[in-house]
Design an enzyme around this catalytic site. Sequence first.
Site, PDB file in Angstrom:
ATOM      1  N   CYS A   2       0.845  -1.188   0.000  1.00  0.00           N
ATOM      2  CA  CYS A   2       0.000   0.000   0.000  1.00  0.00           C
ATOM      3  C   CYS A   2       0.883   1.242   0.000  1.00  0.00           C
ATOM      4  O   CYS A   2       2.097   1.159   0.117  1.00  0.00           O
ATOM      5  CB  CYS A   2      -0.854   0.001   1.266  1.00  0.00           C
ATOM      6  SG  CYS A   2      -1.755  -1.530   1.500  1.00  0.00           S
ATOM      7  N   ARG A  27       1.370   1.766  -5.934  1.00  0.00           N
ATOM      8  CA  ARG A  27       1.618   0.801  -4.873  1.00  0.00           C
ATOM      9  C   ARG A  27       0.379  -0.017  -4.525  1.00  0.00           C
ATOM     10  O   ARG A  27       0.472  -0.982  -3.773  1.00  0.00           O
ATOM     11  CB  ARG A  27       2.122   1.519  -3.613  1.00  0.00           C
ATOM     12  CG  ARG A  27       3.355   2.367  -3.832  1.00  0.00           C
ATOM     13  CD  ARG A  27       3.695   3.174  -2.609  1.00  0.00           C
ATOM     14  NE  ARG A  27       4.098   2.330  -1.506  1.00  0.00           N
ATOM     15  CZ  ARG A  27       5.342   1.914  -1.315  1.00  0.00           C
ATOM     16  NH1 ARG A  27       6.284   2.282  -2.140  1.00  0.00           N
ATOM     17  NH2 ARG A  27       5.645   1.124  -0.314  1.00  0.00           N
ATOM     18  N   TRP A  74      -3.550  -2.011  -1.361  1.00  0.00           N
ATOM     19  CA  TRP A  74      -3.445  -3.254  -2.137  1.00  0.00           C
ATOM     20  C   TRP A  74      -3.809  -4.351  -1.144  1.00  0.00           C
ATOM     21  O   TRP A  74      -3.009  -4.712  -0.277  1.00  0.00           O
ATOM     22  CB  TRP A  74      -2.018  -3.456  -2.652  1.00  0.00           C
ATOM     23  CG  TRP A  74      -1.872  -4.605  -3.586  1.00  0.00           C
ATOM     24  CD1 TRP A  74      -2.278  -4.673  -4.896  1.00  0.00           C
ATOM     25  CD2 TRP A  74      -1.258  -5.893  -3.316  1.00  0.00           C
ATOM     26  NE1 TRP A  74      -1.963  -5.896  -5.441  1.00  0.00           N
ATOM     27  CE2 TRP A  74      -1.359  -6.662  -4.499  1.00  0.00           C
ATOM     28  CE3 TRP A  74      -0.664  -6.456  -2.202  1.00  0.00           C
ATOM     29  CZ2 TRP A  74      -0.861  -7.977  -4.577  1.00  0.00           C
ATOM     30  CZ3 TRP A  74      -0.179  -7.766  -2.272  1.00  0.00           C
ATOM     31  CH2 TRP A  74      -0.283  -8.502  -3.459  1.00  0.00           C
ATOM     32  N   ASN A 100       0.982   0.014   5.996  1.00  0.00           N
ATOM     33  CA  ASN A 100       1.480  -0.727   4.827  1.00  0.00           C
ATOM     34  C   ASN A 100       2.242  -1.935   5.351  1.00  0.00           C
ATOM     35  O   ASN A 100       3.210  -1.779   6.105  1.00  0.00           O
ATOM     36  CB  ASN A 100       2.405   0.147   3.988  1.00  0.00           C
ATOM     37  CG  ASN A 100       3.078  -0.675   2.884  1.00  0.00           C
ATOM     38  OD1 ASN A 100       2.542  -1.688   2.450  1.00  0.00           O
ATOM     39  ND2 ASN A 100       4.261  -0.255   2.483  1.00  0.00           N
ATOM     40  N   GLY A 101       1.804  -3.124   4.991  1.00  0.00           N
ATOM     41  CA  GLY A 101       2.462  -4.331   5.474  1.00  0.00           C
ATOM     42  C   GLY A 101       1.435  -5.377   5.871  1.00  0.00           C
ATOM     43  O   GLY A 101       0.274  -5.295   5.460  1.00  0.00           O
ATOM     44  N   GLU A 481       9.385 -13.057 -20.443  1.00  0.00           N
ATOM     45  CA  GLU A 481       9.069 -11.647 -20.175  1.00  0.00           C
ATOM     46  C   GLU A 481       7.979 -11.129 -21.110  1.00  0.00           C
ATOM     47  O   GLU A 481       7.069 -10.414 -20.697  1.00  0.00           O
ATOM     48  CB  GLU A 481      10.339 -10.778 -20.289  1.00  0.00           C
ATOM     49  CG  GLU A 481      10.137  -9.293 -20.090  1.00  0.00           C
ATOM     50  CD  GLU A 481       9.524  -8.882 -18.754  1.00  0.00           C
ATOM     51  OE1 GLU A 481       9.064  -7.732 -18.645  1.00  0.00           O
ATOM     52  OE2 GLU A 481       9.448  -9.724 -17.839  1.00  0.00           O
ATOM     53  N   LYS A 485       4.493  -9.569 -19.750  1.00  0.00           N
ATOM     54  CA  LYS A 485       4.021  -8.216 -20.094  1.00  0.00           C
ATOM     55  C   LYS A 485       2.571  -8.270 -20.579  1.00  0.00           C
ATOM     56  O   LYS A 485       1.726  -7.492 -20.160  1.00  0.00           O
ATOM     57  CB  LYS A 485       4.920  -7.588 -21.169  1.00  0.00           C
ATOM     58  CG  LYS A 485       6.226  -7.032 -20.598  1.00  0.00           C
ATOM     59  CD  LYS A 485       6.025  -5.726 -19.930  1.00  0.00           C
ATOM     60  CE  LYS A 485       6.733  -5.473 -18.600  1.00  0.00           C
ATOM     61  NZ  LYS A 485       6.955  -6.493 -17.666  1.00  0.00           N
ATOM     62  N   GLU A 488       0.257  -9.193 -17.619  1.00  0.00           N
ATOM     63  CA  GLU A 488       0.176  -8.121 -16.604  1.00  0.00           C
ATOM     64  C   GLU A 488      -0.832  -7.038 -16.979  1.00  0.00           C
ATOM     65  O   GLU A 488      -1.626  -6.593 -16.164  1.00  0.00           O
ATOM     66  CB  GLU A 488       1.533  -7.434 -16.456  1.00  0.00           C
ATOM     67  CG  GLU A 488       2.545  -8.111 -15.573  1.00  0.00           C
ATOM     68  CD  GLU A 488       3.863  -7.326 -15.537  1.00  0.00           C
ATOM     69  OE1 GLU A 488       4.349  -7.038 -14.440  1.00  0.00           O
ATOM     70  OE2 GLU A 488       4.389  -7.005 -16.625  1.00  0.00           O
ATOM     71  N   HIS A 504       7.593 -31.389 -26.553  1.00  0.00           N
ATOM     72  CA  HIS A 504       7.482 -32.333 -25.428  1.00  0.00           C
ATOM     73  C   HIS A 504       6.211 -32.099 -24.613  1.00  0.00           C
ATOM     74  O   HIS A 504       6.136 -32.489 -23.448  1.00  0.00           O
ATOM     75  CB  HIS A 504       8.714 -32.214 -24.523  1.00  0.00           C
ATOM     76  CG  HIS A 504       9.998 -32.444 -25.273  1.00  0.00           C
ATOM     77  ND1 HIS A 504      10.296 -33.624 -25.897  1.00  0.00           N
ATOM     78  CD2 HIS A 504      11.025 -31.599 -25.525  1.00  0.00           C
ATOM     79  CE1 HIS A 504      11.477 -33.519 -26.486  1.00  0.00           C
ATOM     80  NE2 HIS A 504      11.940 -32.314 -26.291  1.00  0.00           N
ATOM     81  N   LYS A 603       3.286  -1.972  -7.895  1.00  0.00           N
ATOM     82  CA  LYS A 603       4.609  -1.758  -8.477  1.00  0.00           C
ATOM     83  C   LYS A 603       5.656  -2.630  -7.822  1.00  0.00           C
ATOM     84  O   LYS A 603       6.532  -3.188  -8.489  1.00  0.00           O
ATOM     85  CB  LYS A 603       4.999  -0.289  -8.369  1.00  0.00           C
ATOM     86  CG  LYS A 603       6.305   0.070  -9.020  1.00  0.00           C
ATOM     87  CD  LYS A 603       6.251  -0.172 -10.513  1.00  0.00           C
ATOM     88  CE  LYS A 603       7.599  -0.120 -11.190  1.00  0.00           C
ATOM     89  NZ  LYS A 603       7.623  -0.737 -12.506  1.00  0.00           N
TER      90      LYS A 603
HETATM   91  C1  BG6 Z   1       5.819  -6.783  -9.148  1.00  0.00           C
HETATM   92  C2  BG6 Z   1       5.771  -5.751 -10.271  1.00  0.00           C
HETATM   93  O1  BG6 Z   1       5.002  -6.391  -8.083  1.00  0.00           O
HETATM   94  O2  BG6 Z   1       7.145  -6.923  -8.653  1.00  0.00           O
HETATM   95  C3  BG6 Z   1       6.677  -6.244 -11.383  1.00  0.00           C
HETATM   96  O3  BG6 Z   1       4.425  -5.614 -10.724  1.00  0.00           O
HETATM   97  C4  BG6 Z   1       8.084  -6.444 -10.836  1.00  0.00           C
HETATM   98  O4  BG6 Z   1       6.693  -5.314 -12.431  1.00  0.00           O
HETATM   99  C5  BG6 Z   1       8.120  -7.331  -9.604  1.00  0.00           C
HETATM  100  O5  BG6 Z   1       8.878  -7.004 -11.835  1.00  0.00           O
HETATM  101  C6  BG6 Z   1       9.470  -7.246  -8.907  1.00  0.00           C
HETATM  102  O6  BG6 Z   1       9.657  -5.924  -8.469  1.00  0.00           O
HETATM  103  P1  BG6 Z   1      11.109  -5.334  -8.171  1.00  0.00           P
HETATM  104  O7  BG6 Z   1      10.854  -3.926  -7.759  1.00  0.00           O
HETATM  105  O8  BG6 Z   1      11.696  -6.159  -7.078  1.00  0.00           O
HETATM  106  O9  BG6 Z   1      11.898  -5.427  -9.435  1.00  0.00           O
END
Ligand code: BG6
Length: 608
Positions: A2, A27, A74, A100-101, A481, A485, A488, A504, A603
């Site tokens: 959060c 966040r 969050w 937050n936590g 990746e 993407k 996500e 396989h 994030k």
């Molecule tokens: C996720 C993000 O929460 O954490 C991703 O949405 C990110 O984009 C991943 O790759 C790891 O985050 P960080 O800050 O440790 O690179």
Amino acid sequence: MCGIVGYIGDKDLNSVLMSGLWRLEYRGYDSSGVASIMNGDLDVRKVEGKLMNLQEILSEKPLVGKIGIGHTRWATHGEPSDQNAHPQVDCNDSIAIVHNGIVENYYTLKEELIKKKHVFKSNTDTEVIAHLIEENYNGDLKESVLKSVSRLEGSFAIAVITVSEPDKIVAYRYGSPLIVGLGKKENLIASDIPALLDHTKRIVIMEDGEMAVVKKNKVEFYNKDGESIEKEEREIKWGPESLDKGKYPHYMLKEIYEQPDVIERNIGLRLHDGKFDFGENFNFSPHELAHLSHIVIQACGTSWHAGYIGKYIFEGFSRIRTEVDISSEFRYRNPVIEGEPLVMAISQSGETADTLAGLREAKAKFLKVLSLVNVRGSTIDRESDSAIYLNAGPEIGVASTKAYTSQIFQLYLFAIYLSRLKWSLDTSEIEEKTRGIIKIPEKMRSTLKNADTIKDIAEKYKDAKHFMFIGRGINFPSALEGALKLKEISYIHATGYPAGEMKHGPIALITQNTPVVAIAPQSSVYEKMLNNIEEIKSRGAKIIVVATSGDKRIKELGDDIMYIPPCEENVSPVLVALPLQLFAYYIAVLNGRDVDRPRNLAKSVTVE
Ligand code: BG6
């Protein structure tokens, strides 16, 4: 994870708290709220949904106090709802808290408090803290908070206000980040720097077990035993302007287009006349590095994919055995570590709890830790023995882009440097690679020029329900990746596979028109890649290829092609990342997704 913010001063509380929360929205964004004190009463406003909902509530009926705390959520415990949104309050609506936590022992504490006749209004873990402070309140908020947090297990960055002491915000940090912003006749607290920058560049980073008593004209710091402590003030070098989207509709698109400049900036910082400089916080000696037995990389999400590419690079030409682990697994599998490895923690935010826990696990095993981080002063940065900064500037879009390509770039530079110390490359090979580096930004710019073509391809496949991404060698992690993407930000199911593995099993998923993104630039495994593409094409798949410009053969195989310029194989993941990012971006936009605030994500996640 959060975002929390707090302000005491004479500015309009609504705009200070809201601008802070907007800057922290990456966040978490499933509910939000603020609280203030007015005429001896708490004034709490909170609502489920995106931050705009709270903005509307405050524009209808603004807060009028001079002290306030705010939160964007969050959810971890208790579904997103008005009731579970923060601030949470005590039985008498006299104490308000934002958190937050995760309070891991909240259930036991809640039972204990219910026995003492406390009445709970939400299903959050956080509300327990409000009632604990109420239970311990003796007219001194600082003391009551210290007593209460000593009962908590887990991670908690909190800010608390009470109607009995309307002249202060009491903040405490354990496990989750918390920063104090120092102003003139005003002071702030926040989970991250962006929330403070509109008001001050003078900050104090709080450590675990530290408290701040934030008043209008002064901030006092204490340790967990209530003893007064001195804290170092730092000045932030970048401004709020770097937090704006500028001409771009989304932060993600802005950050995609910033990548060539980021790499160019790093070339200027890292390469001086063929010599490598990994920055002010890199203090491993060549002797130490020349004698390391192997490398262990641990990271999460996109950072893990960059680490996986690092394995191919370190083993490829530095000839250093490299293990790559997902942090949440590394943390609890008690890895067998022999010899003197270098443990690398890769993290954009430097606050991801799993990666931080992995770092602490390595430290507990007396291992040296080098971190690759974008956020200076972050917990992972401060707890590492050395850090290499990504210099990507603030990354706001939840889906990581410019941090990812900078991570790969730093790993590539570091591998060349280690090759010199390990004599795995001779001087001419090192010079050739160093010369090649200079051309990367231009190659990235010319790749981005194909954006319109990529948009047209995205238009064609935007309604697909499943995608496969395949790659070989160093571009297998690129396939992972690319799939991430798309997942996500577009919420379309996508999976990345080693191309050679398709036959396989996964090839069973191929039906008529299954779109498969094949990453097939010129490389040592190009021929094998062509075979794999043939295999799936013969089962009716639609092939979207990421290929090297000028490649005629691939034209016959691919239904749609996204080109990158010719480049050295080990550098190719930096280039192929761009069409994969744009492809995902356009498909998400064409499906009307909130690209910068994808559902259920944050994030970086500061809870395990
Ligand atoms: C996720 C993000 O929460 O954490 C991703 O949405 C990110 O984009 C991943 O790759 C790891 O985050 P960080 O800050 O440790 O690179």
